[in-house]
Design a protein around this motif. Structure first.
Motif, mmCIF file in Angstrom:
data_model
loop_
_atom_site.group_PDB
_atom_site.id
_atom_site.type_symbol
_atom_site.label_atom_id
_atom_site.label_comp_id
_atom_site.label_asym_id
_atom_site.label_seq_id
_atom_site.Cartn_x
_atom_site.Cartn_y
_atom_site.Cartn_z
ATOM 1 N N THR A 101 1.345 -13.304 -0.009
ATOM 2 C CA THR A 101 -0.123 -13.220 0.349
ATOM 3 C C THR A 101 -0.718 -11.953 0.080
ATOM 4 O O THR A 101 -2.012 -11.826 -0.590
ATOM 5 C CB THR A 101 -0.301 -13.241 2.122
ATOM 6 N N ALA A 102 -0.239 -10.805 0.036
ATOM 7 C CA ALA A 102 -0.660 -9.686 -0.398
ATOM 8 C C ALA A 102 -1.122 -9.693 -1.807
ATOM 9 O O ALA A 102 -2.078 -9.407 -2.427
ATOM 10 C CB ALA A 102 0.153 -8.422 -0.074
ATOM 11 N N LEU A 103 -0.142 -10.323 -2.670
ATOM 12 C CA LEU A 103 -0.354 -10.174 -4.194
ATOM 13 C C LEU A 103 -1.317 -11.273 -4.313
ATOM 14 O O LEU A 103 -2.149 -10.968 -5.441
ATOM 15 C CB LEU A 103 0.986 -10.578 -4.634
ATOM 16 N N ASN A 104 -1.569 -12.230 -3.666
ATOM 17 C CA ASN A 104 -2.639 -13.177 -3.778
ATOM 18 C C ASN A 104 -4.045 -12.824 -3.627
ATOM 19 O O ASN A 104 -5.065 -13.084 -4.144
ATOM 20 C CB ASN A 104 -2.243 -14.498 -3.474
ATOM 21 N N GLU A 105 -3.819 -11.999 -2.377
ATOM 22 C CA GLU A 105 -5.074 -12.078 -1.667
ATOM 23 C C GLU A 105 -5.860 -10.387 -1.358
ATOM 24 O O GLU A 105 -6.925 -10.226 -1.297
ATOM 25 C CB GLU A 105 -5.021 -12.638 -0.269
ATOM 26 N N LEU A 106 -4.868 -9.544 -1.755
ATOM 27 C CA LEU A 106 -5.076 -8.338 -1.571
ATOM 28 C C LEU A 106 -4.746 -7.226 -2.591
ATOM 29 O O LEU A 106 -3.940 -6.341 -2.734
ATOM 30 C CB LEU A 106 -4.336 -7.562 -0.243
ATOM 31 N N PRO A 107 -5.124 -7.730 -3.818
ATOM 32 C CA PRO A 107 -4.709 -6.834 -5.325
ATOM 33 C C PRO A 107 -4.770 -5.440 -5.376
ATOM 34 O O PRO A 107 -4.106 -4.828 -5.581
ATOM 35 C CB PRO A 107 -5.437 -7.623 -6.233
ATOM 36 N N SER B 142 -1.054 -4.379 -5.860
ATOM 37 C CA SER B 142 -0.874 -4.155 -7.363
ATOM 38 C C SER B 142 0.401 -3.489 -7.834
ATOM 39 O O SER B 142 1.107 -3.918 -8.625
ATOM 40 C CB SER B 142 -2.213 -3.785 -7.857
ATOM 41 N N ALA B 143 0.668 -2.336 -7.014
ATOM 42 C CA ALA B 143 1.890 -1.628 -7.374
ATOM 43 C C ALA B 143 3.125 -2.141 -7.260
ATOM 44 O O ALA B 143 4.180 -1.719 -7.921
ATOM 45 C CB ALA B 143 1.705 -0.112 -6.701
ATOM 46 N N LEU B 144 3.213 -3.378 -6.492
ATOM 47 C CA LEU B 144 4.232 -4.188 -6.318
ATOM 48 C C LEU B 144 4.755 -4.577 -7.618
ATOM 49 O O LEU B 144 6.050 -5.011 -7.823
ATOM 50 C CB LEU B 144 4.162 -4.952 -5.372
ATOM 51 N N LYS B 145 4.119 -4.779 -8.687
ATOM 52 C CA LYS B 145 4.468 -5.291 -10.014
ATOM 53 C C LYS B 145 4.811 -4.138 -11.059
ATOM 54 O O LYS B 145 5.239 -4.454 -12.326
ATOM 55 C CB LYS B 145 3.115 -5.991 -10.348
ATOM 56 N N ASP B 146 4.820 -3.054 -10.564
ATOM 57 C CA ASP B 146 5.114 -2.050 -11.524
ATOM 58 C C ASP B 146 6.712 -1.989 -11.649
ATOM 59 O O ASP B 146 7.507 -2.290 -10.801
ATOM 60 C CB ASP B 146 4.783 -0.659 -10.675
ATOM 61 N N GLU B 147 7.240 -1.582 -13.071
ATOM 62 C CA GLU B 147 8.500 -1.823 -13.245
ATOM 63 C C GLU B 147 9.339 -0.696 -12.668
ATOM 64 O O GLU B 147 10.637 -0.844 -12.727
ATOM 65 C CB GLU B 147 8.684 -1.376 -14.853
ATOM 66 N N GLY C 21 0.702 -1.120 -0.075
ATOM 67 C CA GLY C 21 0.030 -0.027 -0.040
ATOM 68 C C GLY C 21 0.722 1.257 0.123
ATOM 69 O O GLY C 21 0.640 2.254 -0.688
ATOM 70 N N THR C 22 1.816 1.295 0.614
ATOM 71 C CA THR C 22 2.675 2.417 0.642
ATOM 72 C C THR C 22 3.311 2.777 -0.687
ATOM 73 O O THR C 22 3.539 3.749 -1.113
ATOM 74 C CB THR C 22 3.786 2.535 1.868
ATOM 75 N N VAL C 23 3.999 1.491 -1.293
ATOM 76 C CA VAL C 23 4.389 1.699 -2.508
ATOM 77 C C VAL C 23 3.600 2.274 -3.523
ATOM 78 O O VAL C 23 3.579 3.030 -4.251
ATOM 79 C CB VAL C 23 5.127 0.115 -3.137
ATOM 80 N N ARG C 24 2.152 1.807 -3.341
ATOM 81 C CA ARG C 24 0.979 2.196 -4.360
ATOM 82 C C ARG C 24 0.897 3.929 -4.232
ATOM 83 O O ARG C 24 0.944 4.373 -5.223
ATOM 84 C CB ARG C 24 -0.280 1.716 -3.879
ATOM 85 N N GLU C 25 0.883 4.321 -3.093
ATOM 86 C CA GLU C 25 0.736 5.801 -2.857
ATOM 87 C C GLU C 25 1.949 6.554 -3.431
ATOM 88 O O GLU C 25 1.779 7.727 -3.863
ATOM 89 C CB GLU C 25 0.441 5.961 -1.451
ATOM 90 N N LEU C 26 3.173 5.933 -3.089
ATOM 91 C CA LEU C 26 4.276 6.399 -3.685
ATOM 92 C C LEU C 26 4.219 6.822 -5.135
ATOM 93 O O LEU C 26 4.704 7.988 -5.736
ATOM 94 C CB LEU C 26 5.807 5.755 -3.170
#
Length: 287
Positions: A118-124, A128-133, A93-98
């Motif tokens: 767990t977050a990637l599988n259950e809390l998209p 989701s931002a963790l997949k950003d390049e 979540g912090t990465v998403r806001e950054l």
């Protein structure tokens, strides 16, 4: 019906309930190498991540924590942040806001791979931002990761759990000094700093340790329903930039530009920015 109640160690008291009991549809439990992880699907709060019995985030109120650990610092910079480091924060979540601030590069250091998976599988919606390049995830000890780095990051955010288990070392002066060295000359450090009501001694200790290291230290508040007492704090440590020194005209301009790119935040706004730094008297009164 399954139910879950969080218990915490209040100031000078035995473990006690937070006052919230959650009705649970289903539960998954993982014993990771570092902690017990629960993924609860609740009736009223959506999916909930719990580590060692402490609620970390829920789908319903996560926006408050993640907006407030990021936006006060990012709106203090009157420039684009090139490189940010997040220690902890494996839910994403912090990465998403950054990334909403067009940060060029974000590194996330999370010691527990199971939290991220767990977050990637259950809390998209959170992860989701963790997949950003622009994002690099390191599975490592954040305390060790930051050692020896000098002038690397514009911003360091410590999005950690309570000071027990693997997070305990992230509340110490030596760690804060290493973070200071790893920041650029106008860099900013942010950490979650517990509840000033339910964990006042820990909160005050965090502020005290940061004041030994940073020229500017500003604790601030947000109100998060699922955290102990609802009253939660973060603390900024800065080398030169003061979040209360941002001119209102400048802040409003930056905020309007942000809204055009991302839409309106759910919690943060310019009034909240300044008001969050108003701390009630009892927090720092002598007992």
């Amino acid at each position: 019906m399954l139910q879950f109640t969080e218990f915490y160690g209040g100031e000078g008291m035995e473990l006690q309930a937070t006052g919230l009991t959650f009705k649970v549809k289903s539960a998954k439990r993982v014993k990771t190498p570092y902690q017990e992880l629960l993924l609860l699907d609740t009736y009223d709060w959506g999916k909930m991540l719990v580590l060692d019995g402490a609620v970390q985030t829920t789908e319903r109120d996560e926006f408050i924590y993640h907006e407030m650990i990021v936006h006060p610092a990012l709106f203090t910079f009157n420039r684009r942040v090139s490189r940010a480091l997040v220690i902890g924060g494996g839910d994403g979540g912090t990465v998403r806001e950054l990334l909403k601030h067009n940060v060029e590069k974000v590194e996330l250091v999370e010691i527990d791979r199971d939290v991220v998976e767990t977050a990637l599988n259950e809390l998209p919606t959170i992860s989701s931002a963790l997949k950003d390049e622009r994002v690099t995830v390191h599975f490592a000890d954040g305390r060790e990761f930051v050692k020896g780095k000098e002038g690397v990051y514009d911003l360091i955010i410590v999005d950690c759990s309570d000071p027990i288990g693997p997070s305990a070392v992230l509340y110490q002066e030596e760690f804060y000094r290493d973070c200071f060295k790893a920041l650029v000359p106008d860099g900013i450090f942010v950490t979650q700093s517990e509840s000033p009501f339910a964990q006042r001694k820990i909160h005050r200790q965090v502020v005290k340790e940061l004041e030994k290291v940073f020229q500017i230290v500003r604790p601030y508040l947000a109100f998060i329903p699922t955290y102990p007492s609802g009253m939660w704090s973060f603390t900024i440590g800065s080398k030169t930039l003061d979040p209360l020194g941002v001119h209102p005209v400048t802040l409003q301009r930056l905020y309007e530009e942000f809204k055009k790119r991302n839409g309106q935040p759910k919690y943060y706004n310019p009034e909240v920015h300044y008001g969050a730094f108003a701390i009630p008297n009892f927090v720092y009164m002598e007992e």
